[in-house]
Scaffold this motif. Sequence first.
Motif, PDB file in Angstrom:
ATOM      1  N   GLY A 110       0.803  -1.221   0.000  1.00  0.00           N
ATOM      2  CA  GLY A 110       0.000   0.000   0.000  1.00  0.00           C
ATOM      3  C   GLY A 110       0.830   1.261   0.000  1.00  0.00           C
ATOM      4  O   GLY A 110       0.357   2.305  -0.432  1.00  0.00           O
ATOM      5  N   LEU A 111       2.067   1.183   0.484  1.00  0.00           N
ATOM      6  CA  LEU A 111       2.964   2.332   0.393  1.00  0.00           C
ATOM      7  C   LEU A 111       3.538   2.366  -1.013  1.00  0.00           C
ATOM      8  O   LEU A 111       3.343   1.441  -1.803  1.00  0.00           O
ATOM      9  N   THR A 112       4.270   3.419  -1.324  1.00  0.00           N
ATOM     10  CA  THR A 112       4.981   3.465  -2.595  1.00  0.00           C
ATOM     11  C   THR A 112       6.447   3.130  -2.352  1.00  0.00           C
ATOM     12  O   THR A 112       6.928   3.175  -1.214  1.00  0.00           O
ATOM     13  N   VAL A 113       7.145   2.816  -3.418  1.00  0.00           N
ATOM     14  CA  VAL A 113       8.581   2.554  -3.323  1.00  0.00           C
ATOM     15  C   VAL A 113       9.289   3.801  -2.791  1.00  0.00           C
ATOM     16  O   VAL A 113      10.236   3.712  -2.020  1.00  0.00           O
ATOM     17  N   MET A 114       8.792   4.980  -3.154  1.00  0.00           N
ATOM     18  CA  MET A 114       9.349   6.238  -2.647  1.00  0.00           C
ATOM     19  C   MET A 114       9.155   6.347  -1.140  1.00  0.00           C
ATOM     20  O   MET A 114      10.078   6.711  -0.409  1.00  0.00           O
ATOM     21  N   GLU A 115       7.970   6.024  -0.650  1.00  0.00           N
ATOM     22  CA  GLU A 115       7.706   6.100   0.792  1.00  0.00           C
ATOM     23  C   GLU A 115       8.580   5.107   1.555  1.00  0.00           C
ATOM     24  O   GLU A 115       9.042   5.398   2.663  1.00  0.00           O
ATOM     25  N   GLY A 116       8.834   3.961   0.954  1.00  0.00           N
ATOM     26  CA  GLY A 116       9.724   2.989   1.576  1.00  0.00           C
ATOM     27  C   GLY A 116      11.126   3.544   1.747  1.00  0.00           C
ATOM     28  O   GLY A 116      11.771   3.349   2.782  1.00  0.00           O
ATOM     29  N   ALA A 117      11.611   4.259   0.739  1.00  0.00           N
ATOM     30  CA  ALA A 117      12.937   4.886   0.824  1.00  0.00           C
ATOM     31  C   ALA A 117      12.934   6.001   1.865  1.00  0.00           C
ATOM     32  O   ALA A 117      13.824   6.079   2.716  1.00  0.00           O
ATOM     33  N   ARG A 118      11.919   6.839   1.804  1.00  0.00           N
ATOM     34  CA  ARG A 118      11.824   7.964   2.747  1.00  0.00           C
ATOM     35  C   ARG A 118      11.734   7.473   4.193  1.00  0.00           C
ATOM     36  O   ARG A 118      12.461   7.948   5.067  1.00  0.00           O
ATOM     37  N   GLY A 175      12.945   2.867 -20.780  1.00  0.00           N
ATOM     38  CA  GLY A 175      12.578   1.536 -20.341  1.00  0.00           C
ATOM     39  C   GLY A 175      12.938   1.209 -18.909  1.00  0.00           C
ATOM     40  O   GLY A 175      12.315   0.364 -18.292  1.00  0.00           O
ATOM     41  N   GLN A 176      13.964   1.854 -18.363  1.00  0.00           N
ATOM     42  CA  GLN A 176      14.408   1.554 -16.992  1.00  0.00           C
ATOM     43  C   GLN A 176      14.068   2.654 -15.999  1.00  0.00           C
ATOM     44  O   GLN A 176      13.997   2.385 -14.803  1.00  0.00           O
ATOM     45  N   SER A 177      13.907   3.873 -16.443  1.00  0.00           N
ATOM     46  CA  SER A 177      13.642   4.981 -15.534  1.00  0.00           C
ATOM     47  C   SER A 177      12.197   4.957 -15.051  1.00  0.00           C
ATOM     48  O   SER A 177      11.277   4.815 -15.849  1.00  0.00           O
ATOM     49  N   ARG A 178      12.042   5.109 -13.746  1.00  0.00           N
ATOM     50  CA  ARG A 178      10.712   5.198 -13.149  1.00  0.00           C
ATOM     51  C   ARG A 178      10.767   6.198 -11.999  1.00  0.00           C
ATOM     52  O   ARG A 178      11.822   6.482 -11.429  1.00  0.00           O
ATOM     53  N   LEU A 179       9.592   6.726 -11.667  1.00  0.00           N
ATOM     54  CA  LEU A 179       9.447   7.558 -10.481  1.00  0.00           C
ATOM     55  C   LEU A 179       8.898   6.658  -9.386  1.00  0.00           C
ATOM     56  O   LEU A 179       7.834   6.050  -9.548  1.00  0.00           O
ATOM     57  N   THR A 180       9.613   6.581  -8.280  1.00  0.00           N
ATOM     58  CA  THR A 180       9.223   5.642  -7.226  1.00  0.00           C
ATOM     59  C   THR A 180       7.911   6.015  -6.556  1.00  0.00           C
ATOM     60  O   THR A 180       7.272   5.162  -5.957  1.00  0.00           O
ATOM     61  N   CYS A 181       7.493   7.266  -6.686  1.00  0.00           N
ATOM     62  CA  CYS A 181       6.207   7.667  -6.104  1.00  0.00           C
ATOM     63  C   CYS A 181       5.037   7.041  -6.853  1.00  0.00           C
ATOM     64  O   CYS A 181       3.914   7.014  -6.347  1.00  0.00           O
ATOM     65  N   GLN A 182       5.299   6.515  -8.039  1.00  0.00           N
ATOM     66  CA  GLN A 182       4.238   5.935  -8.857  1.00  0.00           C
ATOM     67  C   GLN A 182       4.211   4.413  -8.806  1.00  0.00           C
ATOM     68  O   GLN A 182       3.431   3.776  -9.494  1.00  0.00           O
ATOM     69  N   LEU A 183       5.056   3.839  -7.968  1.00  0.00           N
ATOM     70  CA  LEU A 183       5.118   2.385  -7.849  1.00  0.00           C
ATOM     71  C   LEU A 183       4.558   1.952  -6.508  1.00  0.00           C
ATOM     72  O   LEU A 183       5.220   2.075  -5.470  1.00  0.00           O
ATOM     73  N   LYS A 184       3.320   1.467  -6.510  1.00  0.00           N
ATOM     74  CA  LYS A 184       2.663   0.977  -5.290  1.00  0.00           C
ATOM     75  C   LYS A 184       3.221  -0.389  -4.932  1.00  0.00           C
ATOM     76  O   LYS A 184       3.340  -1.284  -5.779  1.00  0.00           O
ATOM     77  N   VAL A 185       3.536  -0.567  -3.657  1.00  0.00           N
ATOM     78  CA  VAL A 185       4.093  -1.818  -3.177  1.00  0.00           C
ATOM     79  C   VAL A 185       2.985  -2.849  -2.979  1.00  0.00           C
ATOM     80  O   VAL A 185       1.958  -2.567  -2.367  1.00  0.00           O
ATOM     81  N   THR A 186       3.223  -4.025  -3.534  1.00  0.00           N
ATOM     82  CA  THR A 186       2.376  -5.202  -3.334  1.00  0.00           C
ATOM     83  C   THR A 186       3.321  -6.384  -3.149  1.00  0.00           C
ATOM     84  O   THR A 186       4.543  -6.260  -3.354  1.00  0.00           O
ATOM     85  N   ASP A 187       2.767  -7.534  -2.806  1.00  0.00           N
ATOM     86  CA  ASP A 187       3.600  -8.740  -2.692  1.00  0.00           C
ATOM     87  C   ASP A 187       4.321  -9.039  -3.997  1.00  0.00           C
ATOM     88  O   ASP A 187       5.410  -9.611  -3.997  1.00  0.00           O
ATOM     89  N   ALA A 188       3.740  -8.625  -5.117  1.00  0.00           N
ATOM     90  CA  ALA A 188       4.345  -8.875  -6.426  1.00  0.00           C
ATOM     91  C   ALA A 188       5.673  -8.140  -6.610  1.00  0.00           C
ATOM     92  O   ALA A 188       6.464  -8.498  -7.477  1.00  0.00           O
TER      93      ALA A 188
END
Length: 107
Positions: free
Chosen positions: A21-29, A81-94
């Motif tokens: 439910g968090l984002t990859v960005m929130e995980g880093a922060r 193809g490799q660049s992403r913004l971590t705020c747009q990646l929602k964390v799931t088990d996947a």
Amino acid sequence: MAKITYIEHGGTEHVVEVANGLTVMEGARDNNIPGIEADCGGACACSTCHVYVHPDWVGKLPDVDAMEEDMLDFAYEPKPGQSRLTCQLKVTDALDGLVVQMPEKQI
């Protein structure tokens, strides 16, 4: 929960568990990972949470939407193809095992 590996530009790795439910960005922060500034707080209004997704993960992530694509134009040395913004990646088990690397700097 997903275990995510954040790699600083210099090679230092940080492996942390991030709640679904968090984002990859929130995980880093939340884990004080250097290299992700997240100036806009996750509103997809800057590019300071830009990362390079490990090639093994590129095809496993949701597609980049138009807003993220526009913001990636402002990122430091984006890689197609490799660049992403971590705020747009929602964390799931996947996302368990996801590996991202920070660019040299954020702009």
